[in-house]
Write an enzyme that holds these catalytic residues in place. Structure first.
Site, PDB file in Angstrom:
ATOM      1  N   ASP A   1      39.864  45.971  44.140  1.00 58.27           N
ATOM      2  CA  ASP A   1      40.556  44.846  43.645  1.00 58.27           C
ATOM      3  C   ASP A   1      41.934  44.537  44.401  1.00 58.27           C
ATOM      4  O   ASP A   1      42.441  45.724  44.394  1.00 58.27           O
ATOM      5  CB  ASP A   1      40.846  45.192  42.129  1.00 58.27           C
ATOM      6  CG  ASP A   1      41.820  44.096  41.633  1.00 58.27           C
ATOM      7  OD1 ASP A   1      42.233  43.015  42.383  1.00 58.27           O
ATOM      8  OD2 ASP A   1      42.102  44.102  40.344  1.00 58.27           O
TER       9      ASP A   1
ATOM     10  N   MET B   1      48.979  42.668  32.283  1.00 62.99           N
ATOM     11  CA  MET B   1      50.227  43.677  32.774  1.00 62.99           C
ATOM     12  C   MET B   1      51.241  43.529  31.784  1.00 62.99           C
ATOM     13  O   MET B   1      51.673  42.332  31.021  1.00 62.99           O
ATOM     14  CB  MET B   1      50.757  42.743  33.980  1.00 62.99           C
ATOM     15  CG  MET B   1      49.434  42.737  34.982  1.00 62.99           C
ATOM     16  SD  MET B   1      50.354  41.915  36.532  1.00 62.99           S
ATOM     17  CE  MET B   1      48.882  41.829  37.588  1.00 62.99           C
TER      18      MET B   1
ATOM     19  N   MET C   1      46.810  47.178  33.049  1.00 60.18           N
ATOM     20  CA  MET C   1      48.140  47.832  33.764  1.00 60.18           C
ATOM     21  C   MET C   1      48.962  48.008  32.709  1.00 60.18           C
ATOM     22  O   MET C   1      50.129  47.155  32.712  1.00 60.18           O
ATOM     23  CB  MET C   1      48.263  46.754  34.869  1.00 60.18           C
ATOM     24  CG  MET C   1      47.296  46.900  35.913  1.00 60.18           C
ATOM     25  SD  MET C   1      47.304  45.692  37.182  1.00 60.18           S
ATOM     26  CE  MET C   1      46.425  44.398  36.426  1.00 60.18           C
TER      27      MET C   1
ATOM     28  N   HIS D   1      41.092  44.727  32.833  1.00 60.55           N
ATOM     29  CA  HIS D   1      41.800  45.940  33.657  1.00 60.55           C
ATOM     30  C   HIS D   1      43.347  45.949  33.024  1.00 60.55           C
ATOM     31  O   HIS D   1      44.102  45.212  33.108  1.00 60.55           O
ATOM     32  CB  HIS D   1      42.041  45.329  35.089  1.00 60.55           C
ATOM     33  CG  HIS D   1      42.685  46.263  36.011  1.00 60.55           C
ATOM     34  ND1 HIS D   1      43.480  45.895  37.384  1.00 60.55           N
ATOM     35  CD2 HIS D   1      43.501  47.594  35.706  1.00 60.55           C
ATOM     36  CE1 HIS D   1      44.102  46.884  37.586  1.00 60.55           C
ATOM     37  NE2 HIS D   1      44.006  47.928  36.702  1.00 60.55           N
TER      38      HIS D   1
ATOM     39  N   HIS E   1      37.296  39.011  35.549  1.00 64.84           N
ATOM     40  CA  HIS E   1      38.159  39.993  35.712  1.00 64.84           C
ATOM     41  C   HIS E   1      39.535  39.697  34.976  1.00 64.84           C
ATOM     42  O   HIS E   1      40.080  38.605  35.312  1.00 64.84           O
ATOM     43  CB  HIS E   1      38.278  40.316  37.144  1.00 64.84           C
ATOM     44  CG  HIS E   1      39.222  41.565  37.448  1.00 64.84           C
ATOM     45  ND1 HIS E   1      38.481  42.949  37.193  1.00 64.84           N
ATOM     46  CD2 HIS E   1      40.492  41.912  37.305  1.00 64.84           C
ATOM     47  CE1 HIS E   1      39.742  43.964  37.314  1.00 64.84           C
ATOM     48  NE2 HIS E   1      40.608  43.321  37.404  1.00 64.84           N
TER      49      HIS E   1
ATOM     50  N   GLY F   1      40.750  37.300  43.470  1.00 61.14           N
ATOM     51  CA  GLY F   1      41.453  35.889  42.804  1.00 61.14           C
ATOM     52  C   GLY F   1      41.841  34.818  43.429  1.00 61.14           C
ATOM     53  O   GLY F   1      41.049  33.768  43.392  1.00 61.14           O
TER      54      GLY F   1
END
Length: 232
Positions: free
Chosen positions: A181, A39, A70, A68, A35, A203
């Site tokens: 998540d 950011m 963000m 992912h 994953h 994580g």
């Protein structure tokens, strides 16, 4: 190993000085995906990593890289991550002016596409784009930082998302994965699986442990125990 459930360690909690070694270690320890949290210090209050890092870790693993985003805006980064080796790309509907178009762009780039829902974001977008998504990701913490505690209300939302996905599967035969998540640990992953998740981002629970394999194996045991008495 039950292929119905996937464990996806988040490299946000990895040792970035040894990132290639870290991703190899968790895959060797039994993880299914990597994953990859992106950011931008704009959509979320933190700044992490971009396509160059994805490209750098791609040769180290054959496992899917689950990116992912963000970030805001989204569209400019989609082709860059696809080229860098992403297999799945998810984004937040609030961050795209045209959600349907962004989903189509991800799939046109050869990646699987998904939407991410923050704790207070309703699932309404799913009603309009289920035909274009492969994955729903629910945040069980507010995005931006690792190591946060699981928000209990997320279990109710997971059940609602599971009902929507199961209804879609009955109507169309299409499988959509349901990922969670935030704050996922050995002691709560069973309840999370029972609520409907089939893919688990973890994580600090993995990278903060002394034995990655032992932690991942313990997570799988908890999932199996929870599902043994739960009918989907």
């Amino acid at each position: 190993m039950d292929s119905s459930f996937r464990i996806a360690p988040s490299i946000l909690s990895a040792d970035f000085a040894r990132l290639g070694e870290e991703v190899r270690a968790v895959i060797d320890a039994g993880a299914d995906w990597i994953h990859f949290d992106v950011m931008d210090n704009h959509y979320v209050p933190n700044l992490t990593i971009g396509p160059l890092v994805c490209e750098a870790i791609r040769p180290h693993v054959t496992a899917p890289i689950d990116v992912h985003l963000m970030v805001e805006p989204v569209d400019g980064l989609v082709p860059l991550f696809a080229k860098a080796g992403a297999n799945l790309i998810t984004f937040h509907p609030e961050a795209s002016r045209h959600v349907d178009r962004t989903l189509a762009m991800i799939r046109d780039q050869g990646c699987k596409a998904g939407l991410v829902f923050n704790p207070a974001t309703p699932l309404d977008h799913l009603m309009h784009v289920m035909d274009k998504i492969d994955l729903v990701l629910l945040m069980s913490v507010n995005p931006g930082f690792g190591g946060q505690g699981f928000i209990p209300q997320s279990l109710k939302k997971l059940k609602a998302a599971r009902a929507l996905i199961d209804s879609w599967h009955r109507d169309t035969g299409k499988t959509v994965l349901l990922e969670i998540d935030g704050g996922v640990k050995v002691d709560n992953i069973g309840a999370i699986a029972a609520a409907g998740a089939d893919t688990f981002v973890a994580g600090s629970a993995i990278f903060g442990s002394k034995d990655y394999q032992a932690t991942i194996s313990a997570m799988r045991r908890e999932i199996a125990a929870a599902m043994s008495g739960t009918a989907r």
